[in-house]
Enzyme design. Structure first.
Site, PDB file in Angstrom:
ATOM      1  N   PHE A 315      24.761 -18.522 -14.970  1.00  0.00           N
ATOM      2  CA  PHE A 315      25.351 -19.820 -15.283  1.00  0.00           C
ATOM      3  C   PHE A 315      24.445 -20.672 -16.160  1.00  0.00           C
ATOM      4  O   PHE A 315      24.730 -21.853 -16.367  1.00  0.00           O
ATOM      5  CB  PHE A 315      25.628 -20.593 -13.979  1.00  0.00           C
ATOM      6  CG  PHE A 315      26.171 -19.748 -12.862  1.00  0.00           C
ATOM      7  CD1 PHE A 315      25.543 -19.738 -11.627  1.00  0.00           C
ATOM      8  CD2 PHE A 315      27.287 -18.958 -13.048  1.00  0.00           C
ATOM      9  CE1 PHE A 315      26.028 -18.962 -10.583  1.00  0.00           C
ATOM     10  CE2 PHE A 315      27.787 -18.179 -12.013  1.00  0.00           C
ATOM     11  CZ  PHE A 315      27.157 -18.186 -10.771  1.00  0.00           C
ATOM     12  N   ASP A 316      23.354 -20.105 -16.666  1.00  0.00           N
ATOM     13  CA  ASP A 316      22.323 -20.917 -17.308  1.00  0.00           C
ATOM     14  C   ASP A 316      22.035 -20.504 -18.747  1.00  0.00           C
ATOM     15  O   ASP A 316      20.932 -20.721 -19.244  1.00  0.00           O
ATOM     16  CB  ASP A 316      21.033 -20.839 -16.470  1.00  0.00           C
ATOM     17  CG  ASP A 316      20.084 -21.994 -16.759  1.00  0.00           C
ATOM     18  OD1 ASP A 316      20.565 -23.131 -16.906  1.00  0.00           O
ATOM     19  OD2 ASP A 316      18.861 -21.758 -16.850  1.00  0.00           O
ATOM     20  N   ALA A 317      22.991 -19.917 -19.438  1.00  0.00           N
ATOM     21  CA  ALA A 317      22.770 -19.473 -20.825  1.00  0.00           C
ATOM     22  C   ALA A 317      22.981 -20.641 -21.775  1.00  0.00           C
ATOM     23  O   ALA A 317      24.045 -20.799 -22.375  1.00  0.00           O
ATOM     24  CB  ALA A 317      23.691 -18.311 -21.170  1.00  0.00           C
TER      25      ALA A 317
END
Length: 446
Positions: A315-317
Site C-alpha cells: 500500500f506504500d508505492a
C-alpha cells in the site's frame, strides 16, 4: 550583514550550479550559465527542468527566479535537493552524528554531499565577490549586498526511510561499512525495522515474488547480520537475525565517476518529500511514455508493478518508489524496482498509495473502468494493457503458491498474504478461467 552557505552542485564531472542558503532560512539553487549554454547535449540533472523545446528549457535554466529552485523560506531546500536527503531513523542518526539542528536541511545535504543517490554531488564552495554578487543580486528578492560566507562541512549518506547502511564487498566476501577509499561492488543494507518483525525476510520475499511475476527488480539477497563486521548504529529488534542486501544499480558503472545518475518521481515532479503521496500513476505513465528511452515498454512495466503491488498488498508505492535511471547523460528509463514490501503479511487493507487519475482519491484498486481511463490518457490500446495484467496475474498464480511456501515468512505472515491474494478480483477471475480450461480439457479427454 547577510551570511550565506554555498554548495557546488556537480552532475558527474559537469559543473551544474550553486545551491545557497541565507541565514534567514531562504534557500535557492542557481544554474551556471555555462551549463545552460551547453545546449541539448547537456547532462540532464532532472526531467523537472526540461521543457517542450530547447528554447524554453534554456529560458528556465537561465531564470534566477524559477519557482522550483526556491526552498520554503524556512530552511527547507528546493524539492529536487530535498529528495536527495535521507528520511526517518537514518536521518535522525546522521543529524545527531553531524551535530546539526533537526531542521538544517542544507547542513544535512552538505554532510551527505559526497555520496548522494545517483551521480549528483554537493560540495562546499568558496565564492569570490563576483560569484556572491551573482547569486545574491539577481534573485527574486532584494538582498543586503554587504554579505559574508560561512564554511560548509562535507560528508556522506543515502536517502530513504528504512534503516540503511551503505556497504562494499571486499575480497573474500566480507561486507564492511562504506568508506571513502573502498573499492568493490556497492550495496545497500536494509536492516530490521523496529515496527515490523521479520521485515528483511518479508522484503526479500516480496522482491522474489515480484521478479517471478515478471517485474524487473534490483539484485538482492538475504544475509545474516553476523556478516556485517562493524558495529551497527541503530537499535534493532531482539529477534533480528537477517538483513536485506541490495546491489546499488547507480554505482559500479563504466563512467568516469563510477556512477549512473538517477532521480525519483518526487524529484521529476518537483514534489517535496512530505507530499510524496500526492500525484497519480497516470502522470508517471505519461512521463515514461514521453521521456523514457523504452517508451511504452516502461509504461507496461509500470502497470505490471502496480498490479504486483496490489497482489502483495503493497500500500506504500509512492512517488519516491519509482525512479528514472540515466544510462547516458541524456537518456533515461525506468530503473529496476527497489522498494516492494508485501504489507499484507502484516495488516489487512486494499488499494494503492497514489491515486490513479487526476481528481481521484488514493487507496483505489485497479478496476476495468480505471484501466480504460488510463488507456485513454496514455493513448495506448486498452486490450494491450489488459493483456499485460492478465500475463502478470497468470505468472504470479503459476509461480507464487510454491514460492510462498518456500520463502522465509512466518506461518502467520504466509497465511495473511495468501488470504489477501485469494481475495483479489483478478485472482478470482484467474481461478474461474483455470477452472473453465480444466473443465474443457476434461470434456475433450472423455
Amino acid at each position: 550583514m547577510s551570511m550565506l552557505r554555498s554548495l557546488r552542485i556537480r552532475l558527474g564531472q559537469t559543473e551544474v550550479g550553486s545551491l545557497f542558503a541565507l541565514d534567514d532560512g531562504r534557500c535557492y539553487f542557481r544554474f551556471d550559465d555555462a551549463y545552460a549554454l551547453l545546449g541539448p547535449q547537456r547532462p540532464v540533472l532532472s526531467q523537472l527542468y526540461l521543457a517542450s523545446t530547447e528554447e524554453r528549457t534554456l529560458a528556465q535554466l537561465l531564470d534566477p527566479t524559477l519557482a522550483v529552485n526556491r526552498g520554503d523560506g524556512r530552511g527547507g531546500l528546493p524539492p529536487f535537493f530535498q529528495n536527495l536527503l535521507p528520511e526517518g531513523q537514518l536521518r535522525k542518526h546522521l543529524i545527531q552524528r553531524a551535530g546539526l539542528a533537526p531542521d538544517d536541511e542544507f547542513g544535512l545535504l552538505a554532510y551527505c554531499g559526497r555520496d548522494l543517490p545517483g551521480d549528483v554531488s554537493a560540495l562546499a564552495e568558496e565564492l569570490d565577490e563576483r560569484g556572491m554578487g551573482r547569486l545574491l543580486g539577481q534573485g527574486h528578492d532584494s538582498y543586503e549586498m554587504s554579505s559574508g560566507q560561512l564554511p560548509v562541512p562535507g560528508g556522506e549518506s543515502l536517502s530513504g526511510v528504512q534503516p540503511k547502511l551503505a556497504l562494499v564487498k571486499e575480497a573474500g566476501g566480507r561486507y564492511v561499512m562504506r568508506s571513502k577509499d573502498s573499492h568493490g561492488s556497492h550495496f545497500i543494507v536494509k536492516l530490521p525495522a523496529t515496527d515490523y518483525p521479520n521485515m528483511p525476510q518479508v522484503e526479500f520475499s516480496s522482491l522474489t515474488l515480484a521478479a517471478a511475476a515478471g517485474v524487473n527488480t534490483c539484485s538482492f539477497s538475504l544475509e545474516p547480520l553476523s556478516a556485517i563486521a562493524d558495529h551497527l548504529p541503530f537499535g534493532l529488534r531482539n529477534d533480528a537475525s537477517r538483513f536485506l542486501l541490495v546491489q546499488r544499480f547507480d554505482r559500479d558503472a563504466p563512467t568516469p565517476t563510477g556512477r549512473l545518475h538517477m532521480e525519483d518521481f518526487a524529484q521529476i515532479t518537483g514534489t517535496a518529500p512530505g507530499a510524496k503521496y500526492v500525484g497519480t500513476y497516470a502522470a508517471l505513465g505519461v512521463v515514461l511514455a514521453e521521456r523514457s528511452t523504452r517508451g511504452v515498454e516502461d509504461v507496461y512495466e509500470l502497470l505490471r508493478r502496480i498490479k504486483v503491488n496490489e497482489l502483495l498488498g503493497n500500500f506504500d508505492a509512492h512517488l519516491k518508489n519509482f525512479s528514472l535511471l540515466y544510462y547516458t547523460p541524456q537518456a533515461a528509463s525506468l530503473s529496476p524496482a527497489y522498494d516492494i514490501v508485501a504489507y499484507a503479511a502484516y495488516v489487512g487493507g486494499d488499494g494503492h498509495a497514489l491515486a490513479f487519475l487526476p481528481g481521484q482519491k488514493g487507496k483505489q484498486l485497479l478496476t476495468p473502468a480505471i484501466l480504460r481511463q488510463l488507456a485513454n490518457l496514455w493513448r495506448l490500446p486498452e486490450a494491450r494493457l489488459q493483456a499485460v495484467l492478465v500475463e502478470t496475474v497468470d505468472r504470479a498464480m503459476t509461480h507464487w503458491p510454491a514460492l510462498i511456501d518456500s520463502l522465509p515468512l512466518t506461518e502467520a505472515q504466509r497465511a495473511r498474504l495468501l488470504a489477501h491474494l485469494e481475495a483479489n478480483a483478478s485472482v478470482v477471475a484467474w481461478r474461474r478461467r483455470a477452472a473453465r480450461k480444466k473443465s474443457v480439457s476434461g470434456a475433450e479427454g472423455a
